[in-house]
Design a protein around this motif. Structure first.
Motif, PDB file in Angstrom:
ATOM      1  N   LEU A 576      46.182 143.306  18.713  1.00 17.30           N
ATOM      2  CA  LEU A 576      45.581 144.670  18.286  1.00 17.30           C
ATOM      3  C   LEU A 576      45.149 144.677  19.991  1.00 17.30           C
ATOM      4  N   ASP A 577      44.665 145.857  20.278  1.00 18.22           N
ATOM      5  CA  ASP A 577      44.563 145.905  21.503  1.00 18.22           C
ATOM      6  C   ASP A 577      43.393 146.875  21.523  1.00 18.22           C
ATOM      7  N   GLU A 578      42.359 146.260  21.152  1.00 23.92           N
ATOM      8  CA  GLU A 578      41.135 146.934  21.761  1.00 23.92           C
ATOM      9  C   GLU A 578      40.596 147.802  20.170  1.00 23.92           C
ATOM     10  N   ALA A 579      41.167 147.157  19.073  1.00 25.21           N
ATOM     11  CA  ALA A 579      41.229 147.880  18.210  1.00 25.21           C
ATOM     12  C   ALA A 579      40.396 148.961  17.481  1.00 25.21           C
ATOM     13  N   THR A 580      39.011 147.837  17.996  1.00 23.83           N
ATOM     14  CA  THR A 580      37.678 148.407  17.784  1.00 23.83           C
ATOM     15  C   THR A 580      37.266 149.357  18.247  1.00 23.83           C
ATOM     16  N   SER A 581      37.440 149.987  19.771  1.00 22.61           N
ATOM     17  CA  SER A 581      37.256 150.582  20.787  1.00 22.61           C
ATOM     18  C   SER A 581      36.521 151.811  20.081  1.00 22.61           C
ATOM     19  N   SER A 582      37.394 152.319  18.807  1.00 21.91           N
ATOM     20  CA  SER A 582      36.791 153.964  18.700  1.00 21.91           C
ATOM     21  C   SER A 582      36.195 154.464  17.714  1.00 21.91           C
ATOM     22  N   VAL A 583      35.216 153.047  17.354  1.00 24.43           N
ATOM     23  CA  VAL A 583      34.329 153.276  15.404  1.00 24.43           C
ATOM     24  C   VAL A 583      33.066 153.117  15.845  1.00 24.43           C
ATOM     25  N   ASP A 584      31.976 152.702  14.932  1.00 24.34           N
ATOM     26  CA  ASP A 584      30.442 152.933  15.888  1.00 24.34           C
ATOM     27  C   ASP A 584      30.443 151.466  15.555  1.00 24.34           C
ATOM     28  N   THR A 585      28.879 151.245  15.918  1.00 19.68           N
ATOM     29  CA  THR A 585      28.941 149.747  16.055  1.00 19.68           C
ATOM     30  C   THR A 585      28.754 149.650  14.819  1.00 19.68           C
ATOM     31  N   ARG A 586      28.496 150.240  13.411  1.00 18.06           N
ATOM     32  CA  ARG A 586      27.786 149.043  12.541  1.00 18.06           C
ATOM     33  C   ARG A 586      29.502 149.240  11.614  1.00 18.06           C
ATOM     34  N   THR A 587      30.519 149.811  11.516  1.00 14.33           N
ATOM     35  CA  THR A 587      31.445 149.976  11.171  1.00 14.33           C
ATOM     36  C   THR A 587      32.754 148.724  12.153  1.00 14.33           C
ATOM     37  N   GLU A 588      32.503 148.932  13.461  1.00 14.30           N
ATOM     38  CA  GLU A 588      32.725 147.476  14.177  1.00 14.30           C
ATOM     39  C   GLU A 588      32.864 145.881  13.704  1.00 14.30           C
ATOM     40  N   VAL A 589      31.220 146.235  12.659  1.00 14.33           N
ATOM     41  CA  VAL A 589      30.607 145.079  12.916  1.00 14.33           C
ATOM     42  C   VAL A 589      31.765 144.660  10.937  1.00 14.33           C
ATOM     43  N   LEU A 590      32.052 145.715  10.589  1.00 11.22           N
ATOM     44  CA  LEU A 590      32.731 145.804   9.328  1.00 11.22           C
ATOM     45  C   LEU A 590      33.778 145.027   9.075  1.00 11.22           C
ATOM     46  N   LEU A 591      34.363 146.065  10.548  1.00 15.76           N
ATOM     47  CA  LEU A 591      36.056 145.804  10.971  1.00 15.76           C
ATOM     48  C   LEU A 591      36.570 144.444  11.047  1.00 15.76           C
ATOM     49  N   GLN A 592      34.968 143.557  11.961  1.00 12.70           N
ATOM     50  CA  GLN A 592      35.195 142.684  12.872  1.00 12.70           C
ATOM     51  C   GLN A 592      35.338 142.091  11.046  1.00 12.70           C
TER      52      GLN A 592
END
Length: 679
Positions: A576-592
């Motif tokens: 994963l190369d900074e795979a969550t950098s383009s999503v919003d904060t709420r989506t990032e939490v879900l993606l984590q």
């Protein structure tokens, strides 16, 4: 972001930042590649050599051309007989009926008209008789039949040749495509994308057009010259020699002009590639161009390159265009000489009027193919110049071949080990030196460090995008250099910061890494990565067609789709190369949370800039200048108060308010800053 350290190249004035595949940063590879131009002869022979697989069809094409040209060459001689028949009938009608030709000849000589007497003796007219229209009709029908048959055979020849040329170009395109797949990543790093695209599209199309328009004409012209030359010597060797005087002069003029136009055509296609590169850069980075107000610089750079292309194109077309009028002028001089000499010979009875007429037609047929070849010189020069550029791609150094007997991983577990690995992009600039580390199965290894530390290089080495200078990398105990690249990469899933989607449905994009996946498996991967949440709101759902730029979905949604794609592939190793950098904060939490579940059964390498996203990693590698300077868990590295702590605290320095700062002017220590943050 990419972290490779590459020698900087200063972009040309007015050039726009580019984004290379794999996350390479702006400005990388902006210079034009060094290009060695081949000579016209070797390049033309190599291009024609690609026609060899179609030898049988080419033999048929040559046979059809020989017969067609032969029939065409016979036409003027037959029409010459028709002219003689008409002229003989006209002259015979003026002679006294009942007299013989010998009497008419004697009467002419007695009156002192020896030239007319010689002409009568050669013509053998029938005194008092007119034109034999029945014989004339048969000759004209024969000539019509010959020309019609020649046209049909020529059409058949063109149809076969078109198939040969198009299959040859089809094979050339396939060879270029296969070659691109065999080229190493460093080759693409050094090639502007617009320039490379121009070679594999515009240049190949130009080769197709050049072959299609020139091969048939060249073959027909060569055979016509041979056939017509033979007929001319058969009719009159003297007039044939007069006509041949124009040949060396024509060849000399053509060679002189062609040499000058070749350089212009090479420059024309080189400038075309550069201009395409600039257009592609400006289009890809048009947002940055507008943000930084560089429109005038981009327009100036485009205008400058466009002007260079204009001058090269104008010079190439103008210089090569001089050939045809020059050949026509030389042909007209030859025509005048033949008409004068031929008229004198008819007047003296050495030739018939029909033979002179046939010879004049042959002289036109003789100069016409030379003129056609001259008019095709620009196409030939342009096609060969394009062929040189395509051959440069085909001749590029390929990546090392896969082993003949590749090693296989018997029981995939995902254990990765670096053993004294060294690597450098440039021979005199080392990047990674004697690096050793172990990633245990099921563990998450986070790689952090400043820009240029070598983070992305590390995972690129795992993927074998680049070959090591020293040491080795093993996957489950097997040296990756002894494996097939497809086998190695088939076990690895990769999600980049730069998303890539192709024109197709969302379902097709998710299933890209696993085409045989069932509908339920696709939906399960989409639900696990929260793609299903926004897809359900689309009118066409999973059948929604994404355009090539992905402009009808947001940046975060595109990233979600690429993560779902990796989840569906079920790799044993995840990158994963900074795979969550383009999503919003709420989506990032879900993606984590989704990533945590995704990483539970497999080894994961995570390149991170936001350190808050990798706190739960089993191992964190802190890299600087290609070396691992610290490693451990998040808590261990913070407690060590070293490079990791400084990097971690620097990400929150902007969050400190003025009242957090010391009032006595003393500098805040890392410990104090950390206390302020925790407070």
């Amino acid at each position: 972001m990419s972290e490779r350290t590459v020698p900087a190249q200063k972009p040309p004035a007015g050039s726009t930042p580019r984004r290379m595949p794999g996350g390479r940063g702006p400005g990388f590879g902006a210079g034009m590649p060094a290009e060695r131009s081949m000579n016209f002869g070797p390049s033309a022979r190599r291009l024609l050599g690609r026609l060899r697989p179609h030898r049988l069809q080419l033999s048929g094409i040559i046979a059809l051309a020989v017969v067609s040209v032969g029939l065409s060459v016979a036409g003027p001689k037959i029409l010459g007989h028709a002219t003689d028949l008409i002229f003989t009938g006209v002259v015979g009608r003026k002679l006294p009926a009942g007299s013989s030709v010998d009497q008419a000849v004697a009467a002419a000589r007695a009156s002192g008209n020896n030239a007319f007497a010689d002409m009568l003796a050669r013509m053998h007219p029938v005194p008092g008789a007119g034109i034999d229209f029945s014989a004339l009709g048969r000759i004209l029908l024969l000539a019509l039949g010959l020309y019609l048959a020649a046209a049909l055979l020529s059409f058949w020849q063109g149809w076969l040749l078109n198939g040969v040329v198009q299959r040859t170009v089809l094979k050339l395109r396939s060879d270029v495509e296969d070659k691109l797949n065999r080229l190493p990543l460093p080759y693409f790093d050094k090639q502007p994308r617009g320039e490379l695209l121009s070679r594999v599209t515009n240049d190949i199309d130009n080769i197709s057009q050049s072959l299609q328009q020139t091969l048939s004409q060249l073959l027909t012209s060569l055979l016509t010259v041979i056939g017509v030359l033979g007929a001319m010597f058969w009719i009159s060797p003297l007039l044939a020699l007069v006509a041949l005087v124009a040949v060396p002069l024509s060849v000399l003029v053509t060679q002189r002009i062609a040499k000058r136009s070749q350089k212009q055509f090479i420059a024309q296609w080189a400038h075309t590639g550069e201009l395409n590169g600039r257009i592609e850069e400006a289009f890809t980075g048009h947002e940055l161009v507008k943000v930084f107000g560089r429109q005038r610089e981009v327009e100036a750079a485009f205008t400058e390159k466009n002007e260079q292309l204009f001058k090269a194109s104008f010079g190439a077309q103008f210089i090569s265009g001089i050939i045809m009028p020059s050949m026509m002028f030389i042909g007209n001089l030859s025509y005048v000489a033949i008409a004068v000499v031929g008229g004198l010979r008819v007047a003296h009875g050495s030739m018939s009027l029909g033979d002179v007429q046939a010879f004049i037609q042959y002289s036109r047929q003789f100069t016409q193919p030379l003129t056609q070849v001259a008019s095709m010189a620009n196409l030939l020069q342009s096609g060969v110049a394009s062929a040189e550029r395509v051959f440069a791609v085909l001749d590029a150094d390929e990546q090392s071949p896969d082993p003949v007997e590749p090693a296989l991983v018997a029981q995939p577990r995902g254990r990765v080990e670096f053993e004294h690995v060294s690597f450098r992009y440039e021979p005199d600039k080392p990047l990674i030196n004697d690096l050793s580390l172990v990633a245990e199965p099921g563990h998450t290894v986070a790689i952090v460090g400043p820009t240029g530390a070598g983070k992305t290089t590390l995972v690129n080495l795992i993927m074998r995008f680049y070959e090591l200078d020293a040491g080795r990398i093993t996957l489950d105990g097997v040296d990756t250099s002894t494996m097939r690249r497809d086998d190695l990469r088939g076990r690895i899933g990769m999600v980049l910061q730069d998303t890539w989607l192709f024109g197709g449905t969302i379902r097709d994009n998710i299933a890209y890494g696993r085409p045989d996946a069932t509908e339920e498996e696709i939906l399960a991967a989409a639900r696990a990565t929260f793609v299903d949440r926004f897809v359900r709101s689309l009118p066409d759902g999973y059948d929604t067609v994404i355009d090539e730029e992905g402009s009808n979905v947001s940046a975060g949604e595109k990233q979600l789709i690429t993560i779902a794609r990796a989840a569906l592939a079920e790799p044993s190793l995840l990158i994963l190369d900074e795979a969550t950098s383009s999503v919003d904060t709420r989506t990032e939490v879900l993606l984590q949370r989704a990533m945590a579940a995704l990483r539970s059964d497999r080894t994961s390498f995570v390149i991170a800039h936001r350190l808050s996203t990798i706190r739960d990693a089993d191992l964190i590698l802190m890299m600087e200048n290609g070396r691992i300077v610290e490693q451990g868990t998040h808590e261990q590295l913070l407690a060590a108060r070293g490079a990791y702590q400084r990097l971690y605290l620097s990400q929150f320095s902007q969050a400190l308010t003025e009242e957090d700062e010391p009032t006595d002017g003393a500098a805040r220590t890392p410990a104090a800053a950390q206390g302020a943050l925790s407070g």
